[in-house]
Design a protein around this motif. Sequence first.
Motif, PDB file in Angstrom:
ATOM      1  N   SER A 292       0.795  -1.236   0.054  1.00  0.00           N
ATOM      2  CA  SER A 292       0.000   0.085   0.030  1.00  0.00           C
ATOM      3  C   SER A 292       0.835   0.864  -0.133  1.00  0.00           C
ATOM      4  CB  SER A 292      -0.799   0.112   0.994  1.00  0.00           C
ATOM      5  OG  SER A 292      -0.158   0.242   2.401  1.00  0.00           O
TER       6      SER A 292
ATOM      7  N   ASN B 182     -11.022  -9.361  -5.348  1.00  0.00           N
ATOM      8  CA  ASN B 182     -11.167  -8.020  -4.966  1.00  0.00           C
ATOM      9  C   ASN B 182     -11.678  -7.778  -3.509  1.00  0.00           C
ATOM     10  OD1 ASN B 182     -12.117  -7.636  -8.176  1.00  0.00           O
ATOM     11  ND2 ASN B 182     -10.617  -5.874  -7.369  1.00  0.00           N
TER      12      ASN B 182
ATOM     13  N   SER C 144      -9.238  -5.263   3.490  1.00  0.00           N
ATOM     14  CA  SER C 144      -8.614  -6.300   4.614  1.00  0.00           C
ATOM     15  C   SER C 144      -8.387  -5.060   5.599  1.00  0.00           C
ATOM     16  CB  SER C 144      -7.438  -7.038   4.383  1.00  0.00           C
ATOM     17  OG  SER C 144      -7.034  -7.647   5.278  1.00  0.00           O
TER      18      SER C 144
ATOM     19  N   VAL D  66      -6.955  -1.733   3.868  1.00  0.00           N
ATOM     20  CA  VAL D  66      -6.623  -1.521   2.610  1.00  0.00           C
ATOM     21  C   VAL D  66      -7.591  -1.929   1.530  1.00  0.00           C
ATOM     22  CG1 VAL D  66      -4.051  -1.633   2.803  1.00  0.00           C
ATOM     23  CG2 VAL D  66      -5.464  -3.742   2.588  1.00  0.00           C
ATOM     24  N   ARG D  67      -7.599  -1.700   0.115  1.00  0.00           N
ATOM     25  CA  ARG D  67      -8.462  -2.108  -0.786  1.00  0.00           C
ATOM     26  C   ARG D  67      -7.504  -3.083  -1.496  1.00  0.00           C
ATOM     27  NH1 ARG D  67     -13.664  -1.931  -2.047  1.00  0.00           N
ATOM     28  NH2 ARG D  67     -13.851  -0.044  -0.924  1.00  0.00           N
ATOM     29  N   TYR D  68      -7.818  -4.248  -1.867  1.00  0.00           N
ATOM     30  CA  TYR D  68      -6.722  -5.120  -2.493  1.00  0.00           C
ATOM     31  C   TYR D  68      -7.226  -5.716  -3.691  1.00  0.00           C
ATOM     32  CZ  TYR D  68      -8.172  -9.329  -0.409  1.00  0.00           C
ATOM     33  OH  TYR D  68      -8.758 -10.702   0.017  1.00  0.00           O
TER      34      TYR D  68
ATOM     35  N   TRP E 279      -0.290  -8.856  -6.354  1.00  0.00           N
ATOM     36  CA  TRP E 279      -0.892  -8.372  -5.223  1.00  0.00           C
ATOM     37  C   TRP E 279      -0.576  -6.860  -5.415  1.00  0.00           C
ATOM     38  CZ3 TRP E 279      -3.932  -8.969  -0.908  1.00  0.00           C
ATOM     39  CH2 TRP E 279      -3.795  -8.092   0.059  1.00  0.00           C
TER      40      TRP E 279
ATOM     41  N   SER F 261      -2.161  -3.266  -3.232  1.00  0.00           N
ATOM     42  CA  SER F 261      -3.176  -2.869  -2.485  1.00  0.00           C
ATOM     43  C   SER F 261      -2.951  -1.350  -2.233  1.00  0.00           C
ATOM     44  CB  SER F 261      -2.983  -3.336  -1.003  1.00  0.00           C
ATOM     45  OG  SER F 261      -1.699  -2.993  -0.513  1.00  0.00           O
TER      46      SER F 261
ATOM     47  N   ARG G 180      -4.198   1.921   0.662  1.00  0.00           N
ATOM     48  CA  ARG G 180      -4.638   2.292   2.028  1.00  0.00           C
ATOM     49  C   ARG G 180      -5.749   2.992   1.702  1.00  0.00           C
ATOM     50  NH1 ARG G 180      -0.899   3.283   7.085  1.00  0.00           N
ATOM     51  NH2 ARG G 180       0.338   2.144   6.019  1.00  0.00           N
TER      52      ARG G 180
END
Length: 134
Positions: free
Chosen positions: A47, A88, A91, A106-108, A124, A126, A128
Amino acid sequence: MATIATELTVVEADVLRADDRRFDAMRRGDWAALDAALADDLTYVHSTARLESKTEHIANLRAGRPHYRGIAPRDRKARVHGGIGVVNGVSEMHVERDGKEQRFTVRYLAVYAKAGEHWRMIAWQSTRQPEAGG
């Protein structure tokens, strides 16, 4: 048609289980499980925009940079296109780095590729999320 929909749901659930196993291995420091969960050509973008290879990612985690104290994924959706699974999600992260604890969301996006019978993460990314009220 119902058979196809059920089949896709089973495959999507398999991808989400792979996502869970990877998060669990990171949190527990199970390096063998993490190694098995990650593809050799992994690209991992934190992030903070820091980019790591699989080797760098595992080495940094082993050294506690950062140490994941808690990982709580939610609001996940898996899609499968052939041998590629895309997750998607959001977390809640609880990490310790350089003696400082941080909690953030975070959106990941996690991308998995089917390797034999297993799904391995190949990418991966991500971002924040801003603090509430920010």
